[in-house]
Scaffold this active site. Structure first.
Site, PDB file in Angstrom:
ATOM      1  N   TYR A 100       0.919  -1.211  -0.043  1.00 23.82           N
ATOM      2  CA  TYR A 100       0.021  -0.028  -0.049  1.00 23.82           C
ATOM      3  C   TYR A 100       0.772   1.241  -0.012  1.00 23.82           C
ATOM      4  O   TYR A 100       0.564   2.059  -0.879  1.00 23.82           O
ATOM      5  CB  TYR A 100      -0.876   0.001   1.392  1.00 23.82           C
ATOM      6  CG  TYR A 100      -1.561   1.090   1.482  1.00 23.82           C
ATOM      7  CD1 TYR A 100      -2.879   1.313   0.572  1.00 23.82           C
ATOM      8  CD2 TYR A 100      -1.286   2.399   2.241  1.00 23.82           C
ATOM      9  CE1 TYR A 100      -3.709   2.596   0.836  1.00 23.82           C
ATOM     10  CE2 TYR A 100      -2.474   3.146   2.495  1.00 23.82           C
ATOM     11  CZ  TYR A 100      -3.410   3.669   1.914  1.00 23.82           C
ATOM     12  OH  TYR A 100      -4.098   4.627   2.090  1.00 23.82           O
ATOM     13  N   LYS A 150       1.167   4.263  -2.844  1.00 28.79           N
ATOM     14  CA  LYS A 150       0.878   5.638  -2.500  1.00 28.79           C
ATOM     15  C   LYS A 150       2.248   6.408  -2.826  1.00 28.79           C
ATOM     16  O   LYS A 150       2.053   7.643  -3.093  1.00 28.79           O
ATOM     17  CB  LYS A 150       0.407   5.880  -0.994  1.00 28.79           C
ATOM     18  CG  LYS A 150      -1.012   5.128  -0.539  1.00 28.79           C
ATOM     19  CD  LYS A 150      -1.975   5.803  -1.560  1.00 28.79           C
ATOM     20  CE  LYS A 150      -3.349   5.644  -1.050  1.00 28.79           C
ATOM     21  NZ  LYS A 150      -4.423   6.431  -1.797  1.00 28.79           N
TER      22      LYS A 150
END
Lengths: 249, 438
Positions: A155, A159
């Protein structure tokens, strides 16, 4: 403060982005809201209309990983609203790192949702705004993208790719007068984090949504939401790697 | 999922559900039939006792169901999801000239909870209960059916659900009237009274001209001072009649930690200061709706001031007639027992009837008071008060209760025998099991 009357939002049914949408609608902006699920979008649309938006609101169900459709969708929003002043890309998922460790084949899908689809959408929009010589492209990155941690580095790296992409895009578009805003929320109390134990660091989606609205209006480059995360992440980024790798973060 | 946060406001009894499921989208409920064991809807847990708790069962947490659906600017008819809070409604609608028709003493409750407990407020004598302003709602039953309930459609289920303690199903959305308000402010008057008798005199003189009234009673004062207090009454303040102050800045002070700040000494000191803060017999002021309705909301988590054992609230209503005698007897008993109660509230209910089958308010006088939980001693004292209330033909309020006997409950609410027909077979609460077991 720039005038923003026509706003397109991806992930518009999310707790954070729907609050930002409310702020824009209250000012009388027209909205083009995109999310996966039409029923959820209509729920959000009604909520925005009741809380004070007299604006025109278009809703569209769309899967952001349908890369082939990106250009057409953005063009149809521009056509429907007669132009575009700001694009907010706010969709995303929070996959379990542990599950991804066990099933690495899912990494591609998560990276497509949280990283590539954002980069692709922003790139199509960039060409429009570059020609228009004004406007705002905002995307929700995360404090998790500032440094990789074992608890959520897939994740985090997706990002982080947004943050680096936005930095490059900002560099390219600054001479065209286009504002490129990277938003880095910390912990927010939303459906995405429903299973996590809450502590004092958690902010409400209302607060974060409003902060994003203000950051988009003020032409900021990078907005930590809430602002104290700038300091927290400054410290985290500056821990020497030799020490950092031994921490259980 | 952290289950510790699913407590009731009094933090007594200390019991936990085995699971909680949060719902965020009105059309995306879990399959209720597949959940093992009993279920109960849960909003913000502001019920004081165990009516919002479900020990070893599952709570369906509806606080995430917080979207507005529609609003009619002409009539004030609002439709919203059940988890929308009264605070959110005030935030959005007071600036547009609309107020809640009825609000209790906290705004941090959900619309679903307001209906399930058929809450009342300072304007009961003029507007009745919250349920009096509800036009319809959707009820989700455990078999998956969604039923529209209104006074015309499924009227028995409508009536059973208002004040039905969440046992008849899950309210997914509700529709109810807001009322026009000229500003966010209230013209308030505070009048000192020296006895319960004087309270009744002031009350009688105020009922007609004031939309809102409530009194604080000094529960630490006995003897000649028994039943002294402050009578607050007020009306919406229009900018045509008053110079209104600027709007206050929002903000909550969090209560820092669990600490038994409330004890006999602090209560006596507080009551003395509070009663004597007003030098004159009568004081008038213009106040924002927050201090007018929700003085305690300013301290987030004030319930922690009672310490980690928690506290009990005791609220009864006794019919007019021998009400003065009853209130005096209860106050004397409370003073004698030495139980600390810094917030005791006295108010008369009017005769507007609620559609709710198990609705608590009825014509008479109601008194609500808090007691720190000190084990058996507290329960024994409250049992004594029960006898006085029952002797006067009074009843207790389930939303505040954690200890009334099952026999008393069914005596207080003979309608409960009819009510049971409308309970969803999958639904139960700790309160409901308690009053059906003893």
């Amino acid at each position: 403060m720039s005038v923003m009357k026509k706003i397109m939002i991806f992930g518009a049914a999310s707790a954070i982005a729907s609050e930002t949408a409310k702020c824009f609608a209250k000012e009388g902006a027209d909205l083009f809201l995109v999310d996966l699920n039409l029923d959820r979008l209509n729920t959000v649309k009604n909520d925005i209309l009741v809380t004070g938006g007299k604006a025109n609101i278009e809703v569209m169900a769309f899967d952001a990983t349908n890369f082939e459709g990106h250009n057409d969708l953005i063009n149809s929003a521009i056509e429907k609203m007669g132009g575009l002043d700001a694009l907010l890309i706010a969709h995303g998922t929070l996959p379990s790192q542990e599950k991804l460790n066990q099933n690495p084949k899912d990494i591609v899908r998560e990276f497509n949702i949280n990283g590539l689809s954002v980069i692709s959408l922003a790139s199509f929009a960039a060409n429009y705004f570059e020609e228009k010589k004004s406007g705002c492209i905002a995307a929700i990155s995360s404090v998790a993208g500032d440094r990789g941690r074992q608890s959520n580095y897939i994740y985090g790296s997706a990002k982080g790719s947004i943050s680096i992409f936005m930095s490059g895009l900002r560099n390219r578009l600054s001479k065209s007068g286009v504002n490129v805003l990277t938003i880095k929320p910390g912990f927010v109390n939303t459906p995405m984090t429903v299973d996590m134990p809450k502590n004092l660091l958690y902010a409400s989606p209302q607060k974060v949504g409003e902060l994003i609205f203000k950051a988009m209006k003020s032409g900021k480059d990078i907005a930590y939401t809430p602002g104290f995360w700038r300091l927290v992440m400054f410290i985290i980024r500056h821990i020497p790697e030799g020490i950092f790798k031994k921490l259980s973060l | 999922m952290n289950l510790d946060s699913y407590s009731s406001w009094g933090r007594y009894p200390k019991i936990k559900p085995k699971d909680a499921k949060r719902v965020f989208w009105i059309n995306e409920f879990p399959n209720l039939e597949e959940i093992e064991g009993n279920i109960l809807p849960y909003g913000l847990g502001k019920s004081y006792g165990d009516s919002c708790l479900n020990e070893n069962g599952t709570l369906i947490d509806l606080s995430g169901l917080n979207k507005f659906i529609s609003f009619n600017e002409e009539t004030g008819l609002l439709r919203c999801e059940a988890g929308v809070t009264l605070a959110t409604i005030l935030d959005y609608f007071v600036p547009r000239g609309w107020f809640l028709s009825v609000t209790p003493g906290t705004k941090f409750i959900t619309v679903g909870g307001a209906i399930g407990n058929d809450v009342h407020g300072k304007n009961h004598h003029k507007m009745g209960t919250f349920g009096c302003h509800v036009t319809q709602f959707e009820l989700l039953r455990s078999n998956g059916t969604r039923t529209i309930c209104s006074p015309e459609q499924n009227s028995e289920l409508f009536s059973a659900t208002i004040g039905g303690l969440g046992l008849t199903g899950i309210i997914t959305w509700a529709e109810f009237y807001l009322k026009p308000c000229p500003s966010a402010f209230f013209a308030m008057e505070s009048v000192k009274f020296g006895s319960v008798k004087e309270f009744f005199e002031i009350n009688e003189a105020s009922d007609k001209d004031y939309d809102y009234s409530v009194s604080w009673v000094d529960c630490s004062a006995g003897g000649n001072n028994l039943g002294r207090g402050l009578y607050t009454r007020g009306n919406h303040a229009s900018p045509k009649d008053y110079n209104l102050p600027p709007l206050p800045k929002p903000g909550l002070i969090p209560f820092p930690f669990d600490a038994p700040f409330i004890n006999n000494l602090s209560v006596i000191a507080f009551c003395m200061l509070y009663y004597n803060k007003q030098f004159t017999k009568k004081e008038a002021s213009i106040v924002h709706y927050n201090p007018f309705f929700y003085p305690l909301d300013a301290v987030d988590g004030w319930n922690k001031a009672y310490g980690k054992n928690g506290f009990l609230q005791y609220q009864f209503v006794v019919p007019f007639g021998n009400d003065e005698y009853t209130v005096n007897t209860i106050l004397r008993e409370v003073v004698k027992s030495g139980m600390s109660s810094f917030l005791t509230v006295l108010k008369t209910f009017g005769n507007i009837k609620s559609p709710g089958m198990l609705s608590f308010p009825r014509p008479g006088i109601t008194l609500a008071t808090d007691f720190r939980f000190d084990g058996e001693k507290t329960l024994k004292e409250l049992a004594k008060l029960d006898e006085i209330v029952k002797f006067a033909g009074g009843i207790l309020y389930p939303a505040k209760d954690a200890r009334m006997s099952g026999k008393d409950f069914f005596d207080f609410y003979p309608e409960a025998n009819e009510f049971v027909k409308y309970i969803d077979p999958k639904f139960s609460s700790s309160f409901w099991r308690r009053v059906n077991s003893n």
